[in-house]
Design a protein around this motif. Structure first.
Motif, PDB file in Angstrom:
ATOM      1  N   ALA A 185       1.051  -1.341  -0.291  1.00 54.68           N
ATOM      2  CA  ALA A 185      -0.415   0.133  -0.026  1.00 54.68           C
ATOM      3  C   ALA A 185       0.667   0.914   0.053  1.00 54.68           C
ATOM      4  O   ALA A 185       0.321   2.404  -1.037  1.00 54.68           O
ATOM      5  CB  ALA A 185      -1.205  -0.454   1.382  1.00 54.68           C
ATOM      6  N   ALA A 186       1.777   1.028   1.065  1.00 54.88           N
ATOM      7  CA  ALA A 186       2.963   2.743   0.573  1.00 54.88           C
ATOM      8  C   ALA A 186       3.618   2.795  -0.691  1.00 54.88           C
ATOM      9  O   ALA A 186       3.188   4.007  -0.797  1.00 54.88           O
ATOM     10  CB  ALA A 186       3.524   2.052   1.599  1.00 54.88           C
ATOM     11  N   VAL A 187       4.574   1.465  -0.748  1.00 55.08           N
ATOM     12  CA  VAL A 187       4.640   1.613  -2.312  1.00 55.08           C
ATOM     13  C   VAL A 187       3.835   2.060  -3.019  1.00 55.08           C
ATOM     14  O   VAL A 187       4.585   2.633  -4.401  1.00 55.08           O
ATOM     15  CB  VAL A 187       5.936   0.420  -2.503  1.00 55.08           C
ATOM     16  N   GLY A 188       2.797   1.458  -2.931  1.00 57.07           N
ATOM     17  CA  GLY A 188       1.772   1.493  -4.344  1.00 57.07           C
ATOM     18  C   GLY A 188       1.194   2.635  -4.157  1.00 57.07           C
ATOM     19  O   GLY A 188       1.429   2.979  -5.373  1.00 57.07           O
ATOM     20  N   SER A 189       0.954   3.327  -2.496  1.00 55.78           N
ATOM     21  CA  SER A 189       0.744   4.513  -3.060  1.00 55.78           C
ATOM     22  C   SER A 189       1.417   6.088  -3.374  1.00 55.78           C
ATOM     23  O   SER A 189       0.624   6.877  -4.907  1.00 55.78           O
ATOM     24  CB  SER A 189       0.214   5.214  -1.698  1.00 55.78           C
ATOM     25  N   PHE A 190       2.934   5.552  -3.483  1.00 55.16           N
ATOM     26  CA  PHE A 190       3.401   6.316  -4.218  1.00 55.16           C
ATOM     27  C   PHE A 190       3.587   6.317  -5.876  1.00 55.16           C
ATOM     28  O   PHE A 190       4.106   7.541  -6.502  1.00 55.16           O
ATOM     29  CB  PHE A 190       4.883   6.242  -3.563  1.00 55.16           C
ATOM     30  N   LEU A 191       3.674   5.244  -5.859  1.00 57.29           N
ATOM     31  CA  LEU A 191       3.697   5.116  -7.402  1.00 57.29           C
ATOM     32  C   LEU A 191       2.828   5.273  -8.471  1.00 57.29           C
ATOM     33  O   LEU A 191       2.741   5.502  -9.059  1.00 57.29           O
ATOM     34  CB  LEU A 191       4.010   3.175  -7.925  1.00 57.29           C
ATOM     35  N   SER A 192       1.111   5.002  -7.306  1.00 61.66           N
ATOM     36  CA  SER A 192       0.310   5.369  -8.194  1.00 61.66           C
ATOM     37  C   SER A 192       0.801   6.817  -9.207  1.00 61.66           C
ATOM     38  O   SER A 192       0.166   7.525  -9.690  1.00 61.66           O
ATOM     39  CB  SER A 192      -1.142   5.014  -7.337  1.00 61.66           C
ATOM     40  N   ARG A 193       0.928   7.952  -7.799  1.00 56.70           N
ATOM     41  CA  ARG A 193       0.509   9.144  -7.219  1.00 56.70           C
ATOM     42  C   ARG A 193       1.059   9.824  -8.358  1.00 56.70           C
ATOM     43  O   ARG A 193       1.202  10.437  -9.494  1.00 56.70           O
ATOM     44  CB  ARG A 193       1.184   9.894  -6.490  1.00 56.70           C
ATOM     45  N   GLU A 194       3.436   8.986  -8.974  1.00 58.62           N
ATOM     46  CA  GLU A 194       3.796   9.434  -9.402  1.00 58.62           C
ATOM     47  C   GLU A 194       3.510   9.132 -10.490  1.00 58.62           C
ATOM     48  O   GLU A 194       3.841  10.174 -11.713  1.00 58.62           O
ATOM     49  CB  GLU A 194       5.270   8.363  -9.505  1.00 58.62           C
ATOM     50  N   ILE A 195       2.818   7.841 -11.057  1.00 59.41           N
ATOM     51  CA  ILE A 195       2.340   7.686 -12.767  1.00 59.41           C
ATOM     52  C   ILE A 195       1.060   8.075 -13.049  1.00 59.41           C
ATOM     53  O   ILE A 195       0.975   8.878 -14.244  1.00 59.41           O
ATOM     54  CB  ILE A 195       1.574   6.092 -12.484  1.00 59.41           C
ATOM     55  N   SER A 196       0.225   8.945 -12.186  1.00 63.98           N
ATOM     56  CA  SER A 196      -0.982  10.266 -12.504  1.00 63.98           C
ATOM     57  C   SER A 196      -0.373  11.497 -12.621  1.00 63.98           C
ATOM     58  O   SER A 196      -1.271  12.115 -12.461  1.00 63.98           O
ATOM     59  CB  SER A 196      -1.928   8.947 -11.748  1.00 63.98           C
ATOM     60  N   ARG A 197       0.489  11.657 -11.664  1.00 63.15           N
ATOM     61  CA  ARG A 197       0.646  12.965 -11.769  1.00 63.15           C
ATOM     62  C   ARG A 197       0.526  13.927 -12.896  1.00 63.15           C
ATOM     63  O   ARG A 197       0.430  14.737 -13.116  1.00 63.15           O
ATOM     64  CB  ARG A 197       2.319  13.119 -11.213  1.00 63.15           C
ATOM     65  N   PRO A 198       1.213  12.673 -14.492  1.00 60.09           N
ATOM     66  CA  PRO A 198       1.456  13.887 -16.196  1.00 60.09           C
ATOM     67  C   PRO A 198      -0.430  14.385 -16.235  1.00 60.09           C
ATOM     68  O   PRO A 198      -0.485  14.693 -16.688  1.00 60.09           O
ATOM     69  CB  PRO A 198       1.934  12.222 -16.328  1.00 60.09           C
TER      70      PRO A 198
END
Length: 346
Positions: A185-198
């Motif tokens: 959940a912690a790693v996925g939250s970071f990755l999902s924010r990075e992916i969705s930021r653009p």
């Protein structure tokens, strides 16, 4: 639902599925292994303990239950020794330690594991106990000498011992699963924010575009090729549209400037003509001057719109007055064509 949350739920769902596929078979395997290990352990312990009583059963020495009592205390297993007839010689569950040889004798010959062991066959089994209301792990080892069965040593252990061990394993696996889900959940939250930021930045650019700002802002680089292609396509579209709008505004501004000069000249000519017309024709010339003024206002509005300096202000207008002025403007043309124009309520 935002794409970041969708990605996070996808990560958690996949992790949970993998944990279930791994941990459930592992727990089942461990539970079976614990049962097998317990059975084999009891069988080995029974074989060792039976050597302590072989001489006593042959009548060569006095029966000493010390080893059996120590084993029962250490493992919480019940130890029962019976003779050839299935009558108990001692039972670790009967009486206090040191006095169990004097405890009342019981007939165990009806127990299936005892009956089978008296025939010379070692028995390792599990069966329910009606008196204890639980399942028992049982090992019955025949004690024989020179091919003759002298008695049977039986070890029994409550299955709750194994159930407790399996339960502890399940709790450990569940804890590992929760920790794994937390890390994902912690790693996925970071990755999902990075992916969705653009995508969020692209959405802000679209809103900026819709508000009339056609400039191309600087956005964070993305490692997702589809997002990069979408951003490039949008930027290209924004540039092309900005160029087209700029050309349109330039054309409108240029046309407005070009029309102002002849309109001003036409108005001056009409004003000069108004002073020389015959009596009674002044209203017609005044109406023409009014139309030129309206056309000048329209050209001015076009110029302001092209320059995007400010939007046209909204003002209240009398529709009746506008209608009457239109009737006056076109009345001469209508009469020449044999058409009568009327303004209702005028």
């Amino acid at each position: 639902m935002p794409i970041a949350r969708r990605l996070l739920l996808s990560y958690l769902s996949i992790t949970l599925l993998i944990l279930l596929l791994l941990e459930i078979p592992l727990a089942i395997f461990y539970g079976q292994r614990e049962k097998d290990r317990l059975s084999s352990g009891l069988a080995g312990d029974a074989a060792i303990l039976s050597t302590y009583f072989e001489d006593a059963l042959e009548g060569n020495s006095q029966l000493d239950p010390t080893a059996a009592e120590e084993y029962s205390t250490r493992t919480r297993a019940r130890v029962v020794l019976v003779d050839q007839a299935g009558i108990s010689l001692f039972d670790t569950s009967a009486g206090a330690p040191g006095s169990r040889l004097d405890a009342p004798r019981r007939d165990f010959s009806t127990r299936p594991e005892i009956a089978k062991a008296l025939t010379g066959t070692r028995v390792v089994t599990t069966r329910p106990s009606e008196t204890l209301n639980t399942d028992l792990f049982l090992v019955a080892t025949p004690i024989a000498s020179s091919g003759e069965v002298l008695g049977v040593l039986r070890l029994s252990l409550d299955s709750q011992e194994v159930a407790a061990r399996v339960h502890r394993l399940w709790m450990a696996l569940a804890t590992i699963g929760v920790v794994a889900l937390g890390l994902v959940a912690a790693v996925g939250s970071f990755l999902s924010r990075e992916i969705s930021r653009p995508l969020r930045e692209l959405n802000e650019s679209v809103q900026q575009f819709a508000a009339g700002d056609y400039s191309v802002p600087q956005r964070s680089p993305s490692s997702v090729s589809e997002v990069v292609a979408l951003s490039d396509s949008f930027d290209s579209m924004a540039k092309q549209l900005a160029e087209l709008i700029a050309l349109q505004r330039e054309f409108v501004a240029d046309a407005s400037h070009q029309m102002r000069t002849p309109l001003t000249s036409l108005r001056l000519r009409l004003e000069n003509l108004q002073a020389r017309v015959a009596e009674g024709e002044e209203p017609e010339v005044a109406a023409l001057i009014g139309e030129v003024d309206r056309l000048g206002v329209l050209v001015g509005d076009l110029l302001r719109s092209a320059q995007a300096v400010e939007s046209a202000e909204r003002t209240r207008a009398d529709l009746g007055e506008i209608g009457c002025s239109r009737v006056e403007t076109w009345q001469a043309y209508a009469e020449s064509a044999g058409v009568e124009l009327l303004a209702a309520g005028a």
